[in-house]
Design a protein around this motif. Structure first.
Motif, PDB file in Angstrom:
ATOM      1  N   UNK A   1       0.854  -1.191   0.000  1.00  0.00           N
ATOM      2  CA  UNK A   1       0.000   0.000   0.000  1.00  0.00           C
ATOM      3  C   UNK A   1       0.891   1.242   0.000  1.00  0.00           C
ATOM      4  N   UNK A   2       0.360   2.352  -0.513  1.00  0.00           N
ATOM      5  CA  UNK A   2       1.144   3.592  -0.483  1.00  0.00           C
ATOM      6  C   UNK A   2       1.494   3.981   0.951  1.00  0.00           C
ATOM      7  N   UNK A   3       2.684   4.540   1.116  1.00  0.00           N
ATOM      8  CA  UNK A   3       3.122   4.995   2.433  1.00  0.00           C
ATOM      9  C   UNK A   3       3.075   6.525   2.539  1.00  0.00           C
ATOM     10  N   UNK A   4       3.384   7.203   1.423  1.00  0.00           N
ATOM     11  CA  UNK A   4       3.320   8.663   1.410  1.00  0.00           C
ATOM     12  C   UNK A   4       2.630   9.118   0.131  1.00  0.00           C
ATOM     13  N   UNK A   5       2.135  10.354   0.178  1.00  0.00           N
ATOM     14  CA  UNK A   5       1.459  10.935  -0.987  1.00  0.00           C
ATOM     15  C   UNK A   5       1.923  12.379  -1.148  1.00  0.00           C
ATOM     16  N   UNK A   6       2.199  12.747  -2.387  1.00  0.00           N
ATOM     17  CA  UNK A   6       2.710  14.076  -2.726  1.00  0.00           C
ATOM     18  C   UNK A   6       1.826  14.660  -3.813  1.00  0.00           C
ATOM     19  N   UNK A   7       1.512  15.922  -3.706  1.00  0.00           N
ATOM     20  CA  UNK A   7       0.648  16.551  -4.699  1.00  0.00           C
ATOM     21  C   UNK A   7       1.461  17.115  -5.858  1.00  0.00           C
ATOM     22  N   UNK A   8       0.859  17.088  -7.041  1.00  0.00           N
ATOM     23  CA  UNK A   8       1.459  17.643  -8.254  1.00  0.00           C
ATOM     24  C   UNK A   8       0.476  18.695  -8.771  1.00  0.00           C
TER      25      UNK A   8
END
Length: 113
Positions: free
Chosen positions: A33-40
């Motif tokens: 599963x994703x651990x971090x999320x970054x916006x673009x």
């Protein structure tokens, strides 16, 4: 586990996920599963987040040869809301992040290293 190969299967089968809620894609990711999320931010409007970059390592700094999943959203997300969540959760893909993103509709999936 070969993270790149595993995540590339979702990109290869992206027709199954495009037009559906992100929760559908997350439910299919049973190995990682994703651990971090970054916006673009959107290049045409910095107040809109057009894409989100999901990372699969439990760290906030880049790792050499790290595999990432770039999700393009069908409808842009409000930058202020996304930024607030990122700051509050220190970019970790927390339960509140999961609830926020899971109702968003996937427009495209790109996996790369």
């Amino acid at each position: 586990m070969d993270t790149l190969s595993y995540l590339k299967t979702f990109e290869a089968n992206k027709k199954e996920y495009i037009g559906k809620k992100f929760s559908y894609l997350l439910a299919k990711m049973d190995k990682i599963q994703p651990q971090t999320v970054w916006s673009v931010p959107n290049s045409m409007d910095s107040m809109v987040v057009a894409k989100s970059l999901f990372r699969f390592y439990d760290t906030n700094y880049p790792i050499m040869n790290e595999t990432k999943m770039l999700i393009t959203w069908e409808k842009g997300l409000p930058y202020k809301t996304v930024s607030f969540n990122n700051q509050r959760n220190k970019f970790y893909f927390s339960e509140s992040e999961r609830r926020y993103y899971e109702t968003r509709i996937v427009k495209n999936i790109l996996v790369y290293r």
